[in-house]
Write a protein that holds these residues in place. Structure first.
Motif, PDB file in Angstrom:
ATOM      1  N   PRO A   1      -7.821  82.748  51.332  1.00  0.00           N
ATOM      2  CA  PRO A   1      -7.106  83.948  50.915  1.00  0.00           C
ATOM      3  C   PRO A   1      -8.065  85.127  50.765  1.00  0.00           C
ATOM      4  CG  PRO A   1      -6.982  82.211  49.238  1.00  0.00           C
ATOM      5  CD  PRO A   1      -7.779  81.688  50.368  1.00  0.00           C
ATOM      6  N   THR A   2      -7.534  86.321  50.907  1.00  0.00           N
ATOM      7  CA  THR A   2      -8.356  87.531  50.774  1.00  0.00           C
ATOM      8  C   THR A   2      -7.893  88.389  49.600  1.00  0.00           C
ATOM      9  OG1 THR A   2      -6.976  88.675  52.396  1.00  0.00           O
ATOM     10  CG2 THR A   2      -8.962  87.578  53.221  1.00  0.00           C
ATOM     11  N   THR A   3      -7.367  87.748  48.583  1.00  0.00           N
ATOM     12  CA  THR A   3      -6.933  88.478  47.392  1.00  0.00           C
ATOM     13  C   THR A   3      -8.153  88.926  46.585  1.00  0.00           C
ATOM     14  OG1 THR A   3      -6.821  86.478  46.069  1.00  0.00           O
ATOM     15  CG2 THR A   3      -4.811  87.092  47.271  1.00  0.00           C
ATOM     16  N   PRO A   4      -8.012  89.954  45.764  1.00  0.00           N
ATOM     17  CA  PRO A   4      -9.148  90.409  44.949  1.00  0.00           C
ATOM     18  C   PRO A   4      -9.736  89.302  44.069  1.00  0.00           C
ATOM     19  CG  PRO A   4      -7.426  92.068  44.929  1.00  0.00           C
ATOM     20  CD  PRO A   4      -6.860  90.858  45.647  1.00  0.00           C
ATOM     21  N   LEU A   5      -8.892  88.458  43.505  1.00  0.00           N
ATOM     22  CA  LEU A   5      -9.386  87.368  42.664  1.00  0.00           C
ATOM     23  C   LEU A   5     -10.261  86.420  43.474  1.00  0.00           C
ATOM     24  CD1 LEU A   5      -9.455  85.857  39.968  1.00  0.00           C
ATOM     25  CD2 LEU A   5      -7.367  84.674  40.686  1.00  0.00           C
ATOM     26  N   PHE A   6      -9.819  86.056  44.676  1.00  0.00           N
ATOM     27  CA  PHE A   6     -10.579  85.133  45.514  1.00  0.00           C
ATOM     28  C   PHE A   6     -11.895  85.759  45.976  1.00  0.00           C
ATOM     29  CE2 PHE A   6     -11.836  83.259  49.541  1.00  0.00           C
ATOM     30  CZ  PHE A   6     -11.874  81.919  49.206  1.00  0.00           C
ATOM     31  N   LEU A   7     -11.874  87.047  46.266  1.00  0.00           N
ATOM     32  CA  LEU A   7     -13.085  87.713  46.744  1.00  0.00           C
ATOM     33  C   LEU A   7     -14.077  88.014  45.620  1.00  0.00           C
ATOM     34  CD1 LEU A   7     -11.488  90.159  49.333  1.00  0.00           C
ATOM     35  CD2 LEU A   7     -12.675  88.003  49.791  1.00  0.00           C
ATOM     36  N   ALA A   8     -13.586  88.356  44.439  1.00  0.00           N
ATOM     37  CA  ALA A   8     -14.470  88.732  43.325  1.00  0.00           C
ATOM     38  C   ALA A   8     -14.805  87.560  42.405  1.00  0.00           C
ATOM     39  CB  ALA A   8     -13.825  89.852  42.508  1.00  0.00           C
TER      40      ALA A   8
END
Length: 137
Positions: free
Chosen positions: A49-56
């Protein structure tokens, strides 16, 4: 004992954090993406996934792990590579991997032992890398 903020190796923390974050990307996206997806019950070719939670989230936790290790490093006065590697193994296996296995052993992980092997080995290698960097820099 833990009044060590002034003794922290801030450059080591920065470099260790970057190394741990890059290792995580390499580990889960390049080296073991299919096995990791399989451990989670996903299609082996599923994209992350490329959601903000997954990326940060992973970089933030890498920073916390590195910072915490640096505090313990300073409090324990670790100044030799043998001690640094032993510390990395104790933290990597004794805390990070053990916690990973505990998290994986629940009904939501279809292949908990595979997940624990992939994520646990990342934690051990990552802890050894961070410990080596904290001492070397």
């Amino acid at each position: 004992m833990f009044d060590v903020l002034g003794d922290l190796n801030w450059l080591g923390i920065l470099v260790g954090f970057i190394a741990l974050t890059l290792l995580g990307g390499l580990w889960f996206a390049v080296l073991f993406p299919k096995a990791y997806n399989r451990s989670l019950g996903r299609d082996t070719n599923a994209k992350a996934p490329t959601t903000p939670l997954f990326l940060a989230g992973p970089p933030l936790t890498s920073l916390i792990i590195t910072f915490t290790s640096a505090i313990l490093f300073a409090a324990l006065n670790i100044d030799a590579y043998g001690d640094a590697l032993l510390f990395g193994l104790i933290v990597g296996f004794g805390y990070l991997t053990a916690n990973t296995v505990t998290i994986a052993i629940n009904p939501n992980f279809p292949r908990p032992l595979l997940y624990a092997a992939i994520s646990g080995s990342y934690n051990i290698v990552g802890s050894l890398v961070v410990s080596t960097i904290l001492l070397a820099i």
